[in-house]
Design a protein around this motif. Structure first.
Motif, short mmCIF file in Angstrom:
data_model
loop_
_atom_site.label_atom_id
_atom_site.label_comp_id
_atom_site.label_asym_id
_atom_site.label_seq_id
_atom_site.Cartn_x
_atom_site.Cartn_y
_atom_site.Cartn_z
N PHE A 107 0.82 -1.21 0.00
CA PHE A 107 0.00 0.00 0.00
C PHE A 107 0.85 1.26 0.00
CE2 PHE A 107 -4.16 -1.76 0.46
CZ PHE A 107 -3.96 -2.99 1.05
N LYS A 108 2.17 1.12 -0.10
CA LYS A 108 3.02 2.29 -0.08
C LYS A 108 3.04 2.99 -1.43
CE LYS A 108 4.05 1.33 4.09
NZ LYS A 108 3.45 2.11 5.18
N THR A 109 3.12 2.21 -2.49
CA THR A 109 3.14 2.79 -3.83
C THR A 109 1.73 2.79 -4.40
OG1 THR A 109 3.57 0.63 -4.80
CG2 THR A 109 5.48 1.99 -4.25
N HIS A 110 1.29 3.94 -4.86
CA HIS A 110 -0.05 4.08 -5.40
C HIS A 110 0.03 4.51 -6.85
CE1 HIS A 110 -1.53 3.82 -1.31
NE2 HIS A 110 -0.63 4.70 -0.97
N SER A 111 -1.00 4.12 -7.61
CA SER A 111 -1.00 4.48 -9.02
C SER A 111 -1.17 5.98 -9.21
CB SER A 111 -2.14 3.74 -9.73
OG SER A 111 -3.36 4.06 -9.11
N LEU A 112 -1.76 6.64 -8.22
CA LEU A 112 -1.98 8.08 -8.30
C LEU A 112 -1.46 8.73 -7.02
CD1 LEU A 112 -5.60 7.90 -9.70
CD2 LEU A 112 -3.59 8.61 -10.97
N PRO A 113 -0.89 9.93 -7.09
CA PRO A 113 -0.32 10.55 -5.90
C PRO A 113 -1.40 10.97 -4.91
CG PRO A 113 -0.25 12.07 -7.73
CD PRO A 113 -0.72 10.76 -8.29
N LEU A 114 -1.19 10.63 -3.63
CA LEU A 114 -2.20 10.91 -2.62
C LEU A 114 -2.31 12.41 -2.35
CD1 LEU A 114 -1.53 8.07 -0.03
CD2 LEU A 114 -3.01 8.06 -2.02
N SER A 115 -1.17 13.12 -2.45
CA SER A 115 -1.22 14.56 -2.16
C SER A 115 -2.12 15.27 -3.16
CB SER A 115 0.19 15.14 -2.22
OG SER A 115 0.75 14.95 -3.50
N ARG A 116 -2.04 14.84 -4.43
CA ARG A 116 -2.89 15.47 -5.44
C ARG A 116 -4.35 15.16 -5.17
NH1 ARG A 116 -1.40 17.14 -10.67
NH2 ARG A 116 0.71 17.11 -9.88
N ILE A 117 -4.63 13.92 -4.76
CA ILE A 117 -6.01 13.54 -4.46
C ILE A 117 -6.54 14.35 -3.29
CG2 ILE A 117 -7.46 11.66 -3.62
CD1 ILE A 117 -5.68 9.74 -5.23
N LYS A 118 -5.70 14.57 -2.28
CA LYS A 118 -6.15 15.38 -1.13
C LYS A 118 -6.51 16.79 -1.57
CE LYS A 118 -3.29 12.97 2.24
NZ LYS A 118 -2.06 13.08 3.07
N LYS A 119 -5.70 17.37 -2.45
CA LYS A 119 -6.00 18.73 -2.91
C LYS A 119 -7.33 18.77 -3.63
CE LYS A 119 -1.24 20.37 -3.40
NZ LYS A 119 -0.20 20.82 -4.35
N ILE A 120 -7.60 17.76 -4.46
CA ILE A 120 -8.86 17.73 -5.20
C ILE A 120 -10.03 17.59 -4.22
CG2 ILE A 120 -10.23 16.45 -6.87
CD1 ILE A 120 -7.53 15.66 -8.18
N ILE A 121 -9.87 16.74 -3.20
CA ILE A 121 -10.94 16.57 -2.21
C ILE A 121 -11.17 17.88 -1.47
CG2 ILE A 121 -11.60 15.39 -0.09
CD1 ILE A 121 -9.99 12.97 -1.12
N LYS A 122 -10.08 18.59 -1.16
CA LYS A 122 -10.20 19.81 -0.37
C LYS A 122 -10.76 20.98 -1.17
CE LYS A 122 -7.92 20.93 3.08
NZ LYS A 122 -8.29 21.40 4.41
N THR A 123 -10.91 20.82 -2.51
CA THR A 123 -11.53 21.91 -3.26
C THR A 123 -12.96 22.15 -2.77
OG1 THR A 123 -12.16 20.32 -4.96
CG2 THR A 123 -10.15 21.57 -5.32
N ASP A 124 -13.59 21.09 -2.24
CA ASP A 124 -14.90 21.26 -1.63
C ASP A 124 -14.70 21.84 -0.24
OD1 ASP A 124 -17.46 21.05 -0.61
OD2 ASP A 124 -17.87 19.21 -1.69
N LYS A 125 -15.15 23.09 -0.03
CA LYS A 125 -14.82 23.79 1.21
C LYS A 125 -15.50 23.16 2.42
CE LYS A 125 -14.01 28.20 -1.07
NZ LYS A 125 -14.44 29.62 -1.18
N ASP A 126 -16.63 22.46 2.19
CA ASP A 126 -17.35 21.89 3.33
C ASP A 126 -16.61 20.70 3.92
OD1 ASP A 126 -20.54 22.45 1.73
OD2 ASP A 126 -19.32 23.73 3.00
N VAL A 127 -15.74 20.06 3.12
CA VAL A 127 -15.00 18.89 3.61
C VAL A 127 -13.79 19.40 4.38
CG1 VAL A 127 -13.79 16.80 2.97
CG2 VAL A 127 -15.79 17.52 1.67
N LYS A 128 -13.78 19.16 5.69
CA LYS A 128 -12.69 19.68 6.51
C LYS A 128 -11.75 18.58 6.98
CE LYS A 128 -15.30 23.62 8.25
NZ LYS A 128 -15.84 24.30 9.44
N MET A 129 -12.30 17.41 7.33
CA MET A 129 -11.46 16.34 7.87
C MET A 129 -11.77 15.06 7.11
SD MET A 129 -11.88 17.12 11.92
CE MET A 129 -10.52 16.09 12.44
N ILE A 130 -10.69 14.33 6.75
CA ILE A 130 -10.86 13.03 6.10
C ILE A 130 -9.95 12.04 6.79
CG2 ILE A 130 -11.50 14.03 3.88
CD1 ILE A 130 -8.66 13.49 2.95
#
Lengths: 192, 226
Positions: A64-87
Protein backbone atom coordinates in the motif's frame (compact mmCIF):
# COMPACT_ATOMS: atom_id res chain seq x y z
CA UNK A 1 -13.07 -9.94 -37.48
CA UNK A 2 -9.40 -10.86 -37.59
CA UNK A 3 -8.53 -7.57 -35.93
CA UNK A 4 -11.06 -8.27 -33.20
CA UNK A 5 -9.54 -11.68 -32.53
CA UNK A 6 -6.03 -10.25 -32.40
CA UNK A 7 -7.23 -7.52 -30.04
CA UNK A 8 -8.79 -10.02 -27.69
CA UNK A 9 -5.67 -12.15 -27.64
CA UNK A 10 -3.51 -9.10 -26.95
CA UNK A 11 -5.81 -7.96 -24.15
CA UNK A 12 -5.63 -11.44 -22.65
CA UNK A 13 -1.86 -11.18 -22.65
CA UNK A 14 -1.93 -7.75 -21.09
CA UNK A 15 -4.19 -8.87 -18.28
CA UNK A 16 -1.57 -11.45 -17.39
CA UNK A 17 -3.94 -14.33 -16.68
CA UNK A 18 -3.35 -17.21 -19.13
CA UNK A 19 -6.47 -18.98 -17.88
CA UNK A 20 -8.60 -15.98 -18.81
CA UNK A 21 -6.93 -15.85 -22.20
CA UNK A 22 -7.81 -19.48 -22.85
CA UNK A 23 -11.40 -18.88 -21.79
CA UNK A 24 -11.65 -15.99 -24.19
CA UNK A 25 -10.25 -18.07 -27.03
CA UNK A 26 -12.72 -20.88 -26.35
CA UNK A 27 -15.65 -18.50 -26.12
CA UNK A 28 -14.69 -16.59 -29.25
CA UNK A 29 -14.91 -19.69 -31.48
CA UNK A 30 -18.73 -20.14 -31.44
CA UNK A 31 -19.21 -16.42 -31.99
CA UNK A 32 -17.67 -16.35 -35.48
CA UNK A 33 -21.01 -16.63 -37.32
CA UNK A 34 -22.90 -13.54 -35.99
CA UNK A 35 -21.60 -10.06 -36.77
CA UNK A 36 -23.30 -7.49 -34.47
CA UNK A 37 -23.73 -9.63 -31.32
CA UNK A 38 -20.02 -10.41 -30.88
CA UNK A 39 -19.20 -6.70 -30.61
CA UNK A 40 -21.68 -6.17 -27.78
CA UNK A 41 -20.82 -9.44 -26.08
CA UNK A 42 -17.12 -8.82 -26.46
CA UNK A 43 -17.47 -5.52 -24.59
CA UNK A 44 -19.53 -7.18 -21.86
CA UNK A 45 -17.03 -10.03 -21.61
CA UNK A 46 -14.15 -7.59 -21.43
CA UNK A 47 -15.84 -5.70 -18.61
CA UNK A 48 -16.74 -8.90 -16.74
CA UNK A 49 -13.16 -10.10 -17.02
CA UNK A 50 -11.97 -6.67 -15.94
CA UNK A 51 -14.09 -6.63 -12.78
CA UNK A 52 -13.19 -10.23 -11.94
CA UNK A 53 -9.52 -9.28 -12.25
CA UNK A 54 -10.12 -6.22 -10.06
CA UNK A 55 -11.68 -8.36 -7.32
CA UNK A 56 -8.76 -10.78 -7.35
CA UNK A 57 -6.25 -7.94 -7.46
CA UNK A 58 -7.92 -6.22 -4.49
CA UNK A 59 -7.71 -9.40 -2.43
CA UNK A 60 -4.08 -10.01 -3.35
CA UNK A 61 -2.86 -6.45 -2.75
CA UNK A 62 0.07 -6.40 -0.31
CA UNK A 63 1.90 -3.15 -1.02
CA UNK A 64 0.00 0.00 0.00
CA UNK A 65 3.02 2.29 -0.08
CA UNK A 66 3.14 2.79 -3.83
CA UNK A 67 -0.05 4.08 -5.40
CA UNK A 68 -1.00 4.48 -9.02
CA UNK A 69 -1.98 8.08 -8.30
CA UNK A 70 -0.32 10.55 -5.90
CA UNK A 71 -2.20 10.91 -2.62
CA UNK A 72 -1.22 14.56 -2.16
CA UNK A 73 -2.89 15.47 -5.44
CA UNK A 74 -6.01 13.54 -4.46
CA UNK A 75 -6.15 15.38 -1.13
CA UNK A 76 -6.00 18.73 -2.91
CA UNK A 77 -8.86 17.73 -5.20
CA UNK A 78 -10.94 16.57 -2.21
CA UNK A 79 -10.20 19.81 -0.37
CA UNK A 80 -11.53 21.91 -3.26
CA UNK A 81 -14.90 21.26 -1.63
CA UNK A 82 -14.82 23.79 1.21
CA UNK A 83 -17.35 21.89 3.33
CA UNK A 84 -15.00 18.89 3.61
CA UNK A 85 -12.69 19.68 6.51
CA UNK A 86 -11.46 16.34 7.87
CA UNK A 87 -10.86 13.03 6.10
CA UNK A 88 -9.53 9.75 7.42
CA UNK A 89 -6.14 8.40 6.39
CA UNK A 90 -7.69 5.68 4.24
CA UNK A 91 -9.84 8.03 2.13
CA UNK A 92 -7.14 9.12 -0.38
CA UNK A 93 -5.93 5.50 -0.65
CA UNK A 94 -9.44 4.31 -1.52
CA UNK A 95 -9.85 7.17 -4.00
CA UNK A 96 -6.56 6.23 -5.69
CA UNK A 97 -7.83 2.70 -6.23
CA UNK A 98 -11.28 3.87 -7.34
CA UNK A 99 -9.80 6.36 -9.82
CA UNK A 100 -7.58 3.67 -11.30
CA UNK A 101 -10.64 1.48 -11.84
CA UNK A 102 -12.56 4.41 -13.32
CA UNK A 103 -9.80 5.22 -15.81
CA UNK A 104 -9.52 1.59 -16.85
CA UNK A 105 -13.29 1.15 -17.30
CA UNK A 106 -13.52 4.35 -19.34
CA UNK A 107 -10.56 3.26 -21.48
CA UNK A 108 -12.05 -0.19 -22.13
CA UNK A 109 -15.38 1.26 -23.22
CA UNK A 110 -13.72 3.86 -25.42
CA UNK A 111 -11.41 1.30 -27.02
CA UNK A 112 -14.44 -0.85 -27.86
CA UNK A 113 -15.75 2.09 -29.89
CA UNK A 114 -12.35 2.51 -31.54
CA UNK A 115 -12.46 -1.11 -32.64
CA UNK A 116 -16.06 -0.70 -33.83
CA UNK A 117 -15.04 2.02 -36.28
CA UNK A 118 -11.94 -0.04 -37.23
CA UNK A 119 -9.50 2.59 -35.97
CA UNK A 120 -6.15 2.20 -34.26
CA UNK A 121 -5.95 5.43 -32.28
CA UNK A 122 -8.27 6.13 -29.34
CA UNK A 123 -9.63 9.66 -29.82
CA UNK A 124 -12.11 12.05 -28.27
CA UNK A 125 -14.91 10.70 -30.46
CA UNK A 126 -14.52 7.28 -28.88
CA UNK A 127 -14.57 8.76 -25.38
CA UNK A 128 -17.62 10.89 -26.15
CA UNK A 129 -19.56 7.90 -27.46
CA UNK A 130 -18.46 5.74 -24.50
CA UNK A 131 -19.57 8.44 -22.04
CA UNK A 132 -22.91 8.93 -23.77
CA UNK A 133 -23.59 5.18 -23.75
CA UNK A 134 -22.95 4.76 -20.00
CA UNK A 135 -25.47 6.12 -17.48
CA UNK A 136 -23.03 6.34 -14.57
CA UNK A 137 -20.77 8.61 -16.66
CA UNK A 138 -23.38 11.38 -17.02
CA UNK A 139 -21.41 13.63 -14.67
CA UNK A 140 -18.72 13.84 -17.39
CA UNK A 141 -20.99 15.82 -19.75
CA UNK A 142 -19.25 19.01 -18.56
CA UNK A 143 -15.87 18.00 -19.98
CA UNK A 144 -17.24 17.00 -23.38
CA UNK A 145 -16.19 19.20 -26.30
CA UNK A 146 -18.67 21.80 -27.54
CA UNK A 147 -19.28 19.98 -30.84
CA UNK A 148 -20.27 16.76 -29.08
CA UNK A 149 -23.22 16.30 -31.42
CA UNK A 150 -21.07 15.90 -34.52
CA UNK A 151 -19.16 12.77 -33.43
CA UNK A 152 -22.43 10.98 -32.67
CA UNK A 153 -23.88 11.76 -36.10
CA UNK A 154 -20.56 10.87 -37.74
CA UNK A 155 -20.50 7.55 -35.93
CA UNK A 156 -24.10 6.86 -36.94
CA UNK A 157 -23.30 7.27 -40.63
CA UNK A 158 -20.78 5.02 -42.37
CA UNK A 159 -18.91 6.16 -45.48
CA UNK A 160 -20.13 9.76 -45.45
CA UNK A 161 -18.63 10.16 -42.00
CA UNK A 162 -15.21 9.18 -43.28
CA UNK A 163 -15.51 11.71 -46.09
CA UNK A 164 -16.48 14.46 -43.62
CA UNK A 165 -13.83 13.59 -41.05
CA UNK A 166 -10.80 15.24 -42.71
CA UNK A 167 -12.16 18.81 -42.72
CA UNK A 168 -13.26 18.56 -39.06
CA UNK A 169 -9.83 17.38 -38.07
CA UNK A 170 -8.25 20.14 -40.13
CA UNK A 171 -10.29 22.64 -38.14
CA UNK A 172 -8.93 21.14 -34.92
CA UNK A 173 -5.43 21.89 -36.13
CA UNK A 174 -3.60 19.51 -33.83
CA UNK A 175 -0.57 17.45 -34.93
CA UNK A 176 -2.04 14.25 -33.50
CA UNK A 177 -4.96 14.48 -35.88
CA UNK A 178 -2.67 14.07 -38.91
CA UNK A 179 -2.20 10.28 -38.54
CA UNK A 180 -5.96 9.77 -38.15
CA UNK A 181 -6.47 11.52 -41.48
CA UNK A 182 -4.32 8.90 -43.18
CA UNK A 183 -5.91 5.89 -41.51
CA UNK A 184 -9.47 6.55 -42.74
CA UNK A 185 -8.10 6.59 -46.28
CA UNK A 186 -6.44 3.26 -45.67
CA UNK A 187 -9.67 1.93 -44.25
CA UNK A 188 -11.43 3.09 -47.38
CA UNK A 189 -8.92 1.24 -49.55
CA UNK A 190 -9.08 -1.93 -47.49
CA UNK A 191 -12.76 -2.77 -48.11
CA UNK A 192 -12.37 -1.82 -51.77
CA UNK B 1 -4.18 14.15 -12.02
CA UNK B 2 -0.68 13.83 -13.48
CA UNK B 3 -0.75 12.84 -17.14
CA UNK B 4 2.07 10.32 -16.64
CA UNK B 5 0.05 8.32 -14.12
CA UNK B 6 -3.00 8.32 -16.38
CA UNK B 7 -0.84 7.16 -19.29
CA UNK B 8 0.53 4.26 -17.26
CA UNK B 9 -2.94 3.14 -16.19
CA UNK B 10 -4.34 3.27 -19.73
CA UNK B 11 -1.25 1.44 -20.97
CA UNK B 12 -1.96 -1.41 -18.57
CA UNK B 13 -5.44 -1.98 -19.97
CA UNK B 14 -4.98 -1.44 -23.73
CA UNK B 15 -3.25 -3.73 -26.25
CA UNK B 16 0.35 -3.03 -27.18
CA UNK B 17 -0.40 -1.69 -30.65
CA UNK B 18 -3.00 0.78 -29.35
CA UNK B 19 -2.43 4.52 -29.32
CA UNK B 20 -4.28 7.39 -27.65
CA UNK B 21 -4.52 10.91 -28.99
CA UNK B 22 -3.46 13.85 -26.86
CA UNK B 23 -7.04 15.14 -26.72
CA UNK B 24 -8.34 11.81 -25.47
CA UNK B 25 -5.65 11.57 -22.77
CA UNK B 26 -6.45 15.10 -21.59
CA UNK B 27 -10.14 14.21 -21.50
CA UNK B 28 -9.50 11.10 -19.38
CA UNK B 29 -7.34 13.18 -17.04
CA UNK B 30 -10.13 15.71 -16.53
CA UNK B 31 -12.62 12.89 -16.10
CA UNK B 32 -10.63 11.41 -13.22
CA UNK B 33 -10.56 14.75 -11.40
CA UNK B 34 -14.28 15.20 -12.06
CA UNK B 35 -14.91 11.70 -10.69
CA UNK B 36 -13.23 12.55 -7.37
CA UNK B 37 -15.25 15.77 -7.03
CA UNK B 38 -18.46 13.93 -7.92
CA UNK B 39 -17.98 11.15 -5.35
CA UNK B 40 -16.69 13.59 -2.69
CA UNK B 41 -19.81 15.73 -2.98
CA UNK B 42 -22.07 12.72 -2.46
CA UNK B 43 -19.97 11.31 0.39
CA UNK B 44 -20.11 14.70 2.10
CA UNK B 45 -23.91 14.44 2.21
CA UNK B 46 -23.64 11.14 4.08
CA UNK B 47 -21.23 12.68 6.61
CA UNK B 48 -23.47 15.67 7.22
CA UNK B 49 -26.62 13.55 7.54
CA UNK B 50 -24.97 11.61 10.39
CA UNK B 51 -23.39 14.75 11.94
CA UNK B 52 -19.86 13.40 11.45
CA UNK B 53 -16.90 15.61 10.62
CA UNK B 54 -14.44 12.99 9.37
CA UNK B 55 -15.05 11.41 5.95
CA UNK B 56 -14.10 7.74 5.81
CA UNK B 57 -14.08 4.83 3.38
CA UNK B 58 -17.66 3.75 4.14
CA UNK B 59 -18.89 7.17 3.00
CA UNK B 60 -17.10 6.73 -0.33
CA UNK B 61 -18.52 3.24 -0.87
CA UNK B 62 -22.03 4.47 0.02
CA UNK B 63 -21.65 7.37 -2.43
CA UNK B 64 -20.50 5.08 -5.25
CA UNK B 65 -23.55 2.85 -4.76
CA UNK B 66 -25.86 5.85 -4.91
CA UNK B 67 -24.15 7.23 -8.02
CA UNK B 68 -24.39 3.99 -10.01
CA UNK B 69 -20.83 2.67 -9.63
CA UNK B 70 -21.99 -0.64 -8.19
CA UNK B 71 -19.19 -2.68 -9.75
CA UNK B 72 -16.61 -0.67 -7.80
CA UNK B 73 -18.04 -1.47 -4.35
CA UNK B 74 -17.09 -5.15 -4.08
CA UNK B 75 -13.41 -4.79 -5.08
CA UNK B 76 -13.00 -1.66 -2.98
CA UNK B 77 -14.58 -3.31 0.06
CA UNK B 78 -12.00 -6.11 -0.09
CA UNK B 79 -9.30 -3.51 -0.73
CA UNK B 80 -10.28 -1.49 2.37
CA UNK B 81 -10.42 -4.56 4.62
CA UNK B 82 -6.98 -5.66 3.46
CA UNK B 83 -5.62 -2.14 3.85
CA UNK B 84 -6.88 -1.91 7.44
CA UNK B 85 -5.44 -5.32 8.34
CA UNK B 86 -2.00 -4.48 6.99
CA UNK B 87 -1.88 -0.84 8.06
CA UNK B 88 -3.30 -1.75 11.46
CA UNK B 89 -0.57 -4.30 12.04
CA UNK B 90 2.06 -1.83 10.83
CA UNK B 91 0.80 0.84 13.20
CA UNK B 92 0.67 -1.64 16.06
CA UNK B 93 4.26 -2.74 15.52
CA UNK B 94 5.85 0.60 14.68
CA UNK B 95 4.62 4.07 15.64
CA UNK B 96 7.34 5.95 13.77
CA UNK B 97 5.26 6.61 10.69
CA UNK B 98 2.58 9.22 11.47
CA UNK B 99 -0.83 8.96 9.83
CA UNK B 100 -1.48 11.92 7.50
CA UNK B 101 -4.58 13.85 8.55
CA UNK B 102 -6.17 17.04 7.27
CA UNK B 103 -7.44 18.94 10.29
CA UNK B 104 -8.95 22.38 10.80
CA UNK B 105 -8.95 23.65 14.38
CA UNK B 106 -11.84 25.87 15.37
CA UNK B 107 -11.17 28.86 17.70
CA UNK B 108 -12.89 28.73 21.09
CA UNK B 109 -15.33 31.57 21.82
CA UNK B 110 -14.53 33.77 24.86
CA UNK B 111 -17.25 34.67 27.39
CA UNK B 112 -18.55 38.22 27.04
CA UNK B 113 -17.86 40.60 29.99
CA UNK B 114 -21.46 41.86 30.01
CA UNK B 115 -21.86 41.35 33.77
CA UNK B 116 -18.85 43.52 34.51
CA UNK B 117 -20.19 46.29 32.30
CA UNK B 118 -23.56 46.10 34.02
CA UNK B 119 -21.96 46.28 37.45
CA UNK B 120 -19.69 49.25 36.81
CA UNK B 121 -22.33 51.96 36.13
CA UNK B 122 -24.55 50.95 39.05
CA UNK B 123 -22.66 52.63 41.97
CA UNK B 124 -22.55 56.23 40.59
CA UNK B 125 -26.35 56.56 40.22
CA UNK B 126 -26.77 55.35 43.78
CA UNK B 127 -24.45 58.02 45.12
CA UNK B 128 -25.92 60.75 42.94
CA UNK B 129 -29.49 59.87 43.82
CA UNK B 130 -29.01 59.85 47.60
CA UNK B 131 -29.55 63.60 48.29
CA UNK B 132 -32.75 63.57 46.27
CA UNK B 133 -34.08 60.44 47.95
CA UNK B 134 -33.18 61.83 51.38
CA UNK B 135 -35.59 64.76 51.02
CA UNK B 136 -38.47 62.64 49.76
CA UNK B 137 -37.92 59.73 52.11
CA UNK B 138 -37.60 62.03 55.10
CA UNK B 139 -41.14 63.27 54.56
CA UNK B 140 -42.60 59.88 53.70
CA UNK B 141 -40.87 57.29 55.84
CA UNK B 142 -40.78 59.24 59.10
CA UNK B 143 -44.41 58.27 59.44
CA UNK B 144 -43.91 54.48 59.30
CA UNK B 145 -40.81 54.71 61.46
CA UNK B 146 -42.68 56.61 64.15
CA UNK B 147 -45.49 54.11 63.98
CA UNK B 148 -43.46 50.88 63.77
CA UNK B 149 -39.99 51.35 65.26
CA UNK B 150 -38.13 52.84 68.23
CA UNK B 151 -38.13 56.45 67.00
CA UNK B 152 -41.84 56.53 67.73
CA UNK B 153 -41.08 55.90 71.41
CA UNK B 154 -38.53 58.73 71.33
CA UNK B 155 -41.04 61.08 69.74
CA UNK B 156 -43.78 60.42 72.25
CA UNK B 157 -42.11 62.38 75.13
CA UNK B 158 -41.65 65.24 72.64
CA UNK B 159 -45.34 65.10 71.88
CA UNK B 160 -46.30 65.13 75.58
CA UNK B 161 -44.52 68.44 76.41
CA UNK B 162 -46.34 70.12 73.52
CA UNK B 163 -49.69 69.18 74.97
CA UNK B 164 -48.59 70.41 78.38
CA UNK B 165 -47.41 73.80 77.03
CA UNK B 166 -50.66 74.57 75.21
CA UNK B 167 -52.80 74.75 78.38
CA UNK B 168 -50.09 76.83 80.10
CA UNK B 169 -50.24 79.55 77.42
CA UNK B 170 -53.86 79.71 76.19
CA UNK B 171 -53.47 83.33 75.11
CA UNK B 172 -51.60 82.34 71.87
CA UNK B 173 -54.02 82.05 68.95
CA UNK B 174 -52.42 79.24 66.91
CA UNK B 175 -52.08 77.12 70.03
CA UNK B 176 -55.71 77.71 70.89
CA UNK B 177 -56.80 76.75 67.38
CA UNK B 178 -54.64 73.65 67.61
CA UNK B 179 -56.13 72.73 70.98
CA UNK B 180 -59.64 73.40 69.79
CA UNK B 181 -59.27 71.23 66.65
CA UNK B 182 -58.25 68.11 68.57
CA UNK B 183 -61.60 67.26 70.17
CA UNK B 184 -63.53 67.93 66.94
CA UNK B 185 -61.46 65.66 64.63
CA UNK B 186 -59.98 62.14 65.15
CA UNK B 187 -56.69 62.13 67.04
CA UNK B 188 -55.37 59.13 65.11
CA UNK B 189 -55.38 61.08 61.84
CA UNK B 190 -53.90 64.36 63.08
CA UNK B 191 -51.21 63.04 65.40
CA UNK B 192 -48.64 62.05 62.74
CA UNK B 193 -49.02 65.32 60.80
CA UNK B 194 -48.71 67.47 63.91
CA UNK B 195 -45.72 65.48 65.09
CA UNK B 196 -43.95 65.94 61.75
CA UNK B 197 -44.50 69.68 61.62
CA UNK B 198 -43.52 70.36 65.22
CA UNK B 199 -40.53 68.05 65.11
CA UNK B 200 -39.08 69.68 61.97
CA UNK B 201 -39.71 73.24 63.20
CA UNK B 202 -38.26 72.86 66.69
CA UNK B 203 -35.31 70.48 66.15
CA UNK B 204 -33.82 71.19 62.70
CA UNK B 205 -30.33 69.89 63.36
CA UNK B 206 -31.44 66.71 65.07
CA UNK B 207 -33.94 66.05 62.32
CA UNK B 208 -31.26 66.32 59.67
CA UNK B 209 -29.02 63.86 61.50
CA UNK B 210 -31.81 61.35 62.00
CA UNK B 211 -32.95 61.86 58.44
CA UNK B 212 -29.54 60.92 57.04
CA UNK B 213 -29.39 57.80 59.15
CA UNK B 214 -32.88 56.75 58.15
CA UNK B 215 -32.26 57.62 54.51
CA UNK B 216 -29.20 55.39 54.28
CA UNK B 217 -31.17 52.39 55.46
CA UNK B 218 -34.21 53.14 53.32
CA UNK B 219 -32.07 53.81 50.27
CA UNK B 220 -30.40 50.43 50.61
CA UNK B 221 -33.76 48.72 50.95
CA UNK B 222 -35.16 50.47 47.91
CA UNK B 223 -32.20 49.45 45.75
CA UNK B 224 -32.30 45.89 47.00
CA UNK B 225 -35.98 45.53 46.17
CA UNK B 226 -35.62 45.89 42.34
Amino acid sequence: MDQNKQGEAAEGGNIGHPAHGKNQEEQSNPMIAPTNPPKKKSLEEQLNDFWAAQREEAKMTTNFKTHSLPLSRIKKIIKTDKDVKMISAETPVVFAKACEMFIKELTIRAWANTEARKGKILSQRDLVSAISQTASFDFLDDIMPKDAGLPRTSIASTENAYLNMPPQQNVAGLPYDAPTMAFPNLNHHAPN
Amino acid sequence: MPITNVTKITGQILPNNAKISYDAMDMIQQGATKYINFVTRKAKEQCQSEYRKIMNAEDLLWAMKKLGFNDYVEPLTAFVQRYRNIEGSDLFTSHKEPIPHIENNEPRPNPMPTLEILHSPVPPPVHSSKPYFSIDTSHRELIPHTENNGPSLGLEPNHMPTFEMTPLSPSVHPFESYFSIDPDTNLEILDPNDINEIYLDEFGVGCSNDAFNNVDVSALFKHDQP
